[in-house]
Every structure is written in structure tokens, then in C-alpha cells.
Design an enzyme around this catalytic site. Structure first.
Site, PDB file in Angstrom:
ATOM      1  CG  ASP A 197      20.279  -7.343   9.553  1.00 41.22           C
ATOM      2  OD1 ASP A 197      21.048  -7.839  10.399  1.00 41.22           O
ATOM      3  OD2 ASP A 197      20.589  -7.191   8.359  1.00 41.22           O
ATOM      4  CG  HIS A 219      15.042  -8.938   8.820  1.00 36.95           C
ATOM      5  ND1 HIS A 219      15.227  -9.993   7.948  1.00 36.95           N
ATOM      6  CD2 HIS A 219      15.703  -7.873   8.285  1.00 36.95           C
ATOM      7  CE1 HIS A 219      15.960  -9.582   6.919  1.00 36.95           C
ATOM      8  NE2 HIS A 219      16.259  -8.314   7.095  1.00 36.95           N
TER       9      HIS A 219
END
Length: 200
Positions: free
Chosen positions: A6, A158
Site C-alpha cells: 500500500d 507498504h
């Protein structure tokens, strides 16, 4: 199982892509719309590698705190940025912070998007040591009910939103550790057996 990343694309995304390419692993990237224009080549590279790209809103806003018109714009602008960068329209969407409800999922669905959450979270956004990232994915997190990876798991990591050097450092060992346990890596679309993950 599916690895997801992400908050990119960012300066850490090329390092993650190199690791995935070297180890022949496919992943899914949920991207921030306002960052796409600066890194369109990274989205094209991910798709060329067999990875998937999904919508993660324009500014990483908590969708539950926004007026309806702004929610809609957060999603639409990001989908259009992805289309302009790659020529593809994504059908995958993930709400920042996992903050969703029936109304927001309904909005995403009305825009042709399937909401994707996760079930394994090493909390790499807090920049824990590499060993902690590995432990939390492979064995679970004792601080919460997260059991760690299991067949069919969607792992949240991430590639943007801050210093992701620990995530980059952990990723090769994580892939090797998961493979040693017999896991095969697929995109979210493959894992969920979606009929289409991206469309022209």
C-alpha cells in the site's frame, strides 16, 4: 497467498519490484492517486511483471470522515490516474486504514470496484525491525489476534508512506521463508478468483 503493498508508488517501489522480479513473485499494489503521475513507469513495470494495481484513494484519506461527494472524487480521480498511467482500468480497491462500511463498499461497487482487505498485518508502517516483520507474518502477532500467514492469506505491507527500508530488507527473507513452508504467491485477483482484475 497474496502479498500486497500500500501507499506507493514511491522511491522504495523500484527496490520492491526488483526483489519480486528476481524471485519471480507476483504481488498487488494499492496506489495513492496523487503519487501516480510522478511514477507512471513503476505502474507499467508492475503490470508488465504480472503484478496487479489497485485503487487506494487519491490522498490516503479516511473515507468514513468525508462528505459523499469527496469520497466519490477520491476514488474516481485515482482510477483515472491509473488508467492514464497504464491504459488499464483497475477493478480492485482498498480503503485506507481499512475504514469501510456498507455505504462506502456500496460506493466502490457502484464505480466497478471490488473492496479488498487483509488478514495478516506485520505493521511494517511502524518501521519495526526486520525480525519483527518476519515473526509477525510467519508466526502471528501476540499483541492482537492476528494468527500470521495461513493458506489464502492476504498480507498487508507498504511500499510508500514513509521510510520502507525495513520492509525492503525483510522482503527477500520473507519470500524465502514462505516458500520454505510451501506457499505459492498469487495476485489478489487470482487468490479471490475474480473474473477480471484489470481491463482496457
Amino acid at each position: 497467498m497474496a502479498l500486497t503493498f500500500d501507499d506507493g508508488p514511491s522511491g522504495f517501489t523500484p527496490q520492491i519490484l526488483r526483489i519480486l522480479e528476481h524471485r519471480r513473485v507476483h504481488a498487488t499494489f494499492f496506489v495513492i492517486g496523487e503519487q501516480v503521475a510522478a511514477h507512471p513507469d513503476l505502474l507499467r513495470r508492475a503490470l508488465a511483471d504480472g503484478d496487479m494495481v489497485g485503487n487506494h484513494t487519491w490522498t490516503h484519506a479516511d473515507m468514513t470522515q468525508l462528505p459523499a461527494a469527496v469520497e466519490r472524487r477520491q476514488i474516481l480521480l485515482t482510477s483515472e490516474a491509473i488508467r492514464q498511467a497504464t491504459g488499464w482500468r483497475t477493478c480492485l480497491w482498498r480503503a485506507p486504514y481499512g475504514a469501510v462500511g456498507g455505504r462506502i463498499e456500496g460506493l466502490a461497487r457502484s464505480l466497478g470496484l471490488i473492496s479488498v482487505q487483509w488478514d495478516t498485518d506485520p505493521q511494517d508502517f511502524t518501521m519495526p525491525p526486520v525480525a519483527a516483520i518476519l515473526r509477525r507474518v510467519l508466526h502471528g502477532n501476540p499483541a492482537d489476534p492476528d494468527p500470521g500467514v495461513h493458506p489464502g492469506a492476504i498480507v498487508l505491507m507498504h511500499d510508500g508512506g514513509g521510510d520502507r527500508s525495513h520492509t525492503v530488507a525483510a522482503l527477500p527473507r520473507l519470500i524465502d521463508g514462505l516458500r520454505a513452508r510451501g506457499y505459492r504467491f498469487v495476485t489478489v485477483a487470482e487468490l479471490l478468483r475474480l473474473p477480471v482484475a484489470r481491463r482496457p
